[in-house]
Write an enzyme that holds these catalytic residues in place. Structure first.
Site, PDB file in Angstrom:
ATOM      1  N   LYS A  65     -41.889  46.189 110.260  1.00 35.76           N
ATOM      2  CA  LYS A  65     -43.129  46.980 110.160  1.00 35.76           C
ATOM      3  C   LYS A  65     -43.210  48.103 111.188  1.00 35.76           C
ATOM      4  CE  LYS A  65     -45.984  44.439 107.157  1.00 35.76           C
ATOM      5  NZ  LYS A  65     -45.338  43.114 107.107  1.00 35.76           N
ATOM      6  N   SER A 317     -36.452  40.149 107.247  1.00 37.28           N
ATOM      7  CA  SER A 317     -37.536  41.076 107.577  1.00 37.28           C
ATOM      8  C   SER A 317     -38.219  40.820 108.918  1.00 37.28           C
ATOM      9  CB  SER A 317     -38.572  41.057 106.455  1.00 37.28           C
ATOM     10  OG  SER A 317     -38.961  39.722 106.156  1.00 37.28           O
TER      11      SER A 317
HETATM   12  C1  LIG Z   1     -45.100  42.467 106.016  1.00 42.87           C
HETATM   13  C2  LIG Z   1     -43.904  41.620 105.889  1.00 42.87           C
HETATM   14  C3  LIG Z   1     -43.250  41.442 104.649  1.00 42.87           C
HETATM   15  C4  LIG Z   1     -43.755  42.032 103.365  1.00 42.87           C
HETATM   16  O1  LIG Z   1     -43.902  43.435 103.400  1.00 42.87           O
HETATM   17  P1  LIG Z   1     -44.838  44.163 102.337  1.00 42.87           P
HETATM   18  O2  LIG Z   1     -44.611  45.610 102.592  1.00 42.87           O
HETATM   19  O3  LIG Z   1     -46.249  43.748 102.617  1.00 42.87           O
HETATM   20  O4  LIG Z   1     -44.411  43.719 100.974  1.00 42.87           O
HETATM   21  C5  LIG Z   1     -42.082  40.683 104.638  1.00 42.87           C
HETATM   22  N1  LIG Z   1     -41.615  40.081 105.745  1.00 42.87           N
HETATM   23  C6  LIG Z   1     -42.220  40.223 106.943  1.00 42.87           C
HETATM   24  C7  LIG Z   1     -41.633  39.540 108.123  1.00 42.87           C
HETATM   25  C8  LIG Z   1     -43.381  40.986 107.064  1.00 42.87           C
HETATM   26  O5  LIG Z   1     -43.979  41.121 108.257  1.00 42.87           O
END
Ligand SMILES: *Cc1c(COP(=O)(O)O)cnc(C)c1O
Length: 346
Positions: A65, A317
């Protein structure tokens, strides 16, 4: 008619490849955002195709993010930059906004409800953000964020439904194809869809034959339900191991629903046990501490829910998991989530 149907879903033009390329320029080495490595996974041996891990866990805030937040903040100028930004996320987005704002000397306000535990409040405050506590739910905290937007002229930075956020997350798609032009499949954790929309726009513009697949949990998959309905719908939020994937997409969604509908090849839903096994694999075999949300790619492959066609990239992510939960999963112990117990029974 569903609840809240007075909100009109009206899409804006899709974020462009040019916008994503511009975001990539503002996320250079000086920006504080890492150009994350794409590394071979132990999973390759298990699945029989090349599996690669895109390690967004290594970002300074522990999740991707930071890309969107940094891109959005880098585009603020003059008065807007002086007045500052406001958001109301306790999770990875709130951290990213606070971190990126501090790095740029832009004031950041994070609105949190009284339900948010003090440790999380302290973590945001430690990054230099002003914390405003209001209400007893995320929705009530959002009301305060809206009020500050109106009264103090702060710029609202939502976690996904914003073109600069989507473009920032889309830089991951550019990097994937730079590193592996032979890429065939990409597996993307899916919540509000900023990550998936950005990656899908970049990859489908540059190499349309790559399969772009979104992955959510069965418990509260808002985008999947919205795609099925043909328009944004609300779903009940439930406790899940993939807690970063909870929450809605917004009934008035403008920037992520359209690209997910138009560009994404498939959306896969996982059970909690499947996510548990994904986390366990990431920990024991890949030797990485990751959130449930970040383990869904491995989980989908292990569960046989994706036809493996390699090279496959998994977007790992984020790493901001409660350590007690990660350790319990590693030991193979049951994990209690609200009203359910997740057990690794075979
Ligand atoms: C926010 C987030 C997601 C999903 O992202 P979106 O853009 O809301 O679909 C996936 N994994 C992690 C660790 C996140 O913080």
């Amino acid at each position: 008619m569903h609840k809240g149907s007075a909100v009109v879903h009206k899409e804006d033009d899709q974020v462009s490849l040019q916008a994503i390329r511009a975001a990539a320029r503002s996320l250079g080495p000086e920006s504080g955002v890492l150009r994350s490595p794409l590394v071979p996974a132990a999973l390759s041996g298990q699945i029989g195709v090349d599996v690669l891990l895109k390690l967004e866990t290594l970002q300074p805030t522990g999740a991707f993010k930071l890309r969107g937040a940094t891109n959005a903040l880098s585009r603020l100028t003059g008065d807007a930059a002086r007045r500052g930004v406001v958001c109301c996320s306790t999770g990875n987005h709130g951290r990213a906004v606070a971190y990126a704002a501090k790095a740029r000397g832009i004031p950041a306000t994070v609105c949190l409800s009284s339900l948010v535990p003090q440790v999380k409040v302290d973590a945001v405050a430690a990054l230099g953000a002003r914390v405003v506590r209001h209400g007893a739910s995320q929705d009530e905290a959002q009301v305060m964020a809206d009020r500050l937007t109106a009264e103090e002229g702060l710029v609202a930075l939502p976690p996904f439904d914003h073109p600069d956020i989507v473009a920032g997350q889309g830089t991951i798609g550019l990097e994937l194809l730079e590193d592996r032009p032979d890429l065939e499949t990409v597996l993307v954790p899916l919540s509000g869809g900023g990550l998936l929309a950005g990656i899908a726009v970049a990859i489908k513009a540059l190499k349309p034959s790559v399969r772009v697949i979104g992955i959510s949990m069965e418990r509260g998959a808002a985008m999947a339900a919205s795609l099925r309905a043909g328009h944004p719908v609300e779903v009940t939020e439930l406790p899940t191991l993939a807690d970063s994937l909870g929450g809605g997409i917004g009934l008035g969604n403008r920037h992520t629903f359209g690209p997910c509908r138009d560009l994404v090849d498939e959306v896969i839903l996982l059970s909690e046990v499947e996510i548990y096994r994904g986390m366990r694999w990431m920990l024991l075999e890949e030797r990485m501490v990751v959130e449930g949300a970040a383990a869904v790619g491995a989980a989908a492959l292990l569960a046989g829910k994706v036809q493996p066609r390699g090279p496959v990239a998994l977007i790992v992510s984020g790493q901001n998991v409660e350590m007690a939960q990660a350790l319990a999963v590693g030991r193979g112990e049951p994990v209690t989530l609200g009203d359910i117990i997740v057990e690794n029974r075979s």
